[in-house]
Design an enzyme around this catalytic site. Structure first.
Site, PDB file in Angstrom:
ATOM      1  N   PHE A 156       0.831  -1.202   0.000  1.00  0.00           N
ATOM      2  CA  PHE A 156       0.000   0.000   0.000  1.00  0.00           C
ATOM      3  C   PHE A 156       0.866   1.253   0.000  1.00  0.00           C
ATOM      4  O   PHE A 156       0.516   2.260  -0.608  1.00  0.00           O
ATOM      5  CB  PHE A 156      -0.941  -0.019   1.209  1.00  0.00           C
ATOM      6  CG  PHE A 156      -1.984   1.051   1.170  1.00  0.00           C
ATOM      7  CD1 PHE A 156      -2.941   1.078   0.169  1.00  0.00           C
ATOM      8  CD2 PHE A 156      -2.019   2.046   2.136  1.00  0.00           C
ATOM      9  CE1 PHE A 156      -3.912   2.069   0.117  1.00  0.00           C
ATOM     10  CE2 PHE A 156      -2.982   3.042   2.099  1.00  0.00           C
ATOM     11  CZ  PHE A 156      -3.932   3.055   1.083  1.00  0.00           C
ATOM     12  N   TYR A 157       2.008   1.199   0.699  1.00  0.00           N
ATOM     13  CA  TYR A 157       2.946   2.327   0.681  1.00  0.00           C
ATOM     14  C   TYR A 157       3.294   2.709  -0.756  1.00  0.00           C
ATOM     15  O   TYR A 157       3.203   3.877  -1.160  1.00  0.00           O
ATOM     16  CB  TYR A 157       4.214   1.967   1.457  1.00  0.00           C
ATOM     17  CG  TYR A 157       5.403   2.838   1.152  1.00  0.00           C
ATOM     18  CD1 TYR A 157       5.425   4.180   1.510  1.00  0.00           C
ATOM     19  CD2 TYR A 157       6.518   2.317   0.496  1.00  0.00           C
ATOM     20  CE1 TYR A 157       6.516   4.989   1.216  1.00  0.00           C
ATOM     21  CE2 TYR A 157       7.609   3.103   0.210  1.00  0.00           C
ATOM     22  CZ  TYR A 157       7.609   4.443   0.558  1.00  0.00           C
ATOM     23  OH  TYR A 157       8.690   5.230   0.263  1.00  0.00           O
ATOM     24  N   ALA A 158       3.698   1.706  -1.550  1.00  0.00           N
ATOM     25  CA  ALA A 158       4.071   1.980  -2.937  1.00  0.00           C
ATOM     26  C   ALA A 158       2.887   2.496  -3.737  1.00  0.00           C
ATOM     27  O   ALA A 158       3.034   3.365  -4.604  1.00  0.00           O
ATOM     28  CB  ALA A 158       4.628   0.709  -3.576  1.00  0.00           C
TER      29      ALA A 158
END
Length: 344
Positions: A156-158
């Site tokens: 999700f960060y990416a």
């Protein structure tokens, strides 16, 4: 110039702010100094910037605020007229995004919206912002090239950082706001984050504890020294993005546009095996590591390798710090910062 550096108390933000001050720019730093990791390290970075400011009579001003607070961002832009904005504030950490995705929405989506909207209304000449090599996700065609799509993130960060690139394109297209996204590849060095591998490895080796090597130590990473990164960020910021007149909508290049928008890889262009990274650390510390080999973690990318030819051609950026030299400089900083406590 007068430059806003968001995340100025952060790892990369501190080094970028310091680089700008050293060359004579006026810097406004903004940071919430949150507790994702030890705020003492963030306060230490700020103290150095303030001491540099006092000693050299340079123009550093700090605002303690959360960029997700739209009123705080509007107040900052109302008070200051910025020539450039370098947006480095974000919720970092691949693994933390598996546990707390809402933190990434607030810091990486809402805060980015507040910054880019403020840049639009203030007619800022250039917004440069942090993206990540993690956007390449499931891609295995290496070296990673900006000219290829990056639409299969594995965390999700990416996904939030890829969203920033797309949000920036919409503003560059609609409002002709020049924007440059920089995809960072495994940054390390003095004043690094305590949740990153080099910090964790150093602490455990000195304490006689095992270090965990996931994927059985078979990772390769394009480790890039933080001062090289800071130089590349500043050079990219100095040259605002312009439309690519040769951009072909029927065969679109993923790294440029007919809008003043672009993305660059910013890395060392020299992947190193994780085991070799550990060997460089062992040499710098004069101690052997106790190694625990573990399987690949959820969300991890086995290998990264940056094609940095586009950035080098555009701004003359080429990193010059080898892993043994960079790791040695980190160890010198670590032992000076923690003193005797590093060995407990």
């Amino acid at each position: 110039m007068k430059v806003l550096v968001t995340g100025a108390a952060g790892f990369i933000g501190y080094h970028v702010a310091r680089r700008l001050l050293e060359r004579g720019d006026e810097v406004v730093g903004i940071d919430s100094v949150n507790a994702y990791y030890d705020p003492g390290i963030k306060e230490g970075r700020l103290k150095l910037l303030q001491e540099f400011n006092k000693t050299n009579n340079s123009g550093f001003h700090f605002i303690r605020a959360n960029l997700a607070d739209r009123a705080a961002v509007k107040s900052c832009f109302a008070e200051h007229n910025f020539d450039r904005v370098i947006h480095l504030a974000a919720q970092a950490g691949v693994r933390f995004s598996l546990e707390n995705p809402h933190a990434y929405v607030e810091s990486n989506i809402i805060a980015f919206t507040n910054i880019i909207e403020a840049c639009r209304h203030a007619s800022v000449a250039h917004l440069t912002y942090a993206s990540t090599s993690s956007v390449y996700g499931a891609n295995t065609n290496m070296p990673f090239s900006e000219h290829r799509p990056a639409d299969h993130p594995l965390q999700f960060y990416a996904a939030t950082k890829r969203a920033n690139e797309l949000m920036a394109h919409s503003y560059s297209h609609l409002f002709r706001l020049p924007t440059t996204g920089l995809r960072f590849f495994t940054v390390y060095g003095p004043w690094g984050r305590p949740d990153m591998a080099l910090f964790l490895f150093t602490r455990n080796i000195l304490a006689g504890l095992p270090i965990k090597l996931f994927n059985n130590g078979n990772h390769t990473r394009d480790f890039t020294f933080v001062e090289d990164i800071a130089e590349g960020v500043v050079r990219a910021s100095d040259q605002p993005a312009t439309p690519n007149d040769a951009w072909d909508s029927s065969n679109p290049d993923s790294s440029t546009s007919n809008a003043p928008w672009r993305v660059f890889n910013i890395g060392n262009n020299n992947p190193v095996k994780l085991t070799d990274y550990v060997m460089a650390l062992e040499a710098a510390l004069g101690r052997r590591a106790i190694v625990e080999l573990l399987p690949l973690q959820a969300g991890d990318v086995p290998d990264t390798f940056a094609d940095t030819s586009a950035l080098e051609q555009a701004v003359g950026y080429r990193p010059g710090t080898s892993v043994p030299e960079g790791v040695g400089r980190f160890v010198d900083w670590y032992q000076a910062y923690f003193g005797g406590s590093a060995f407990r």
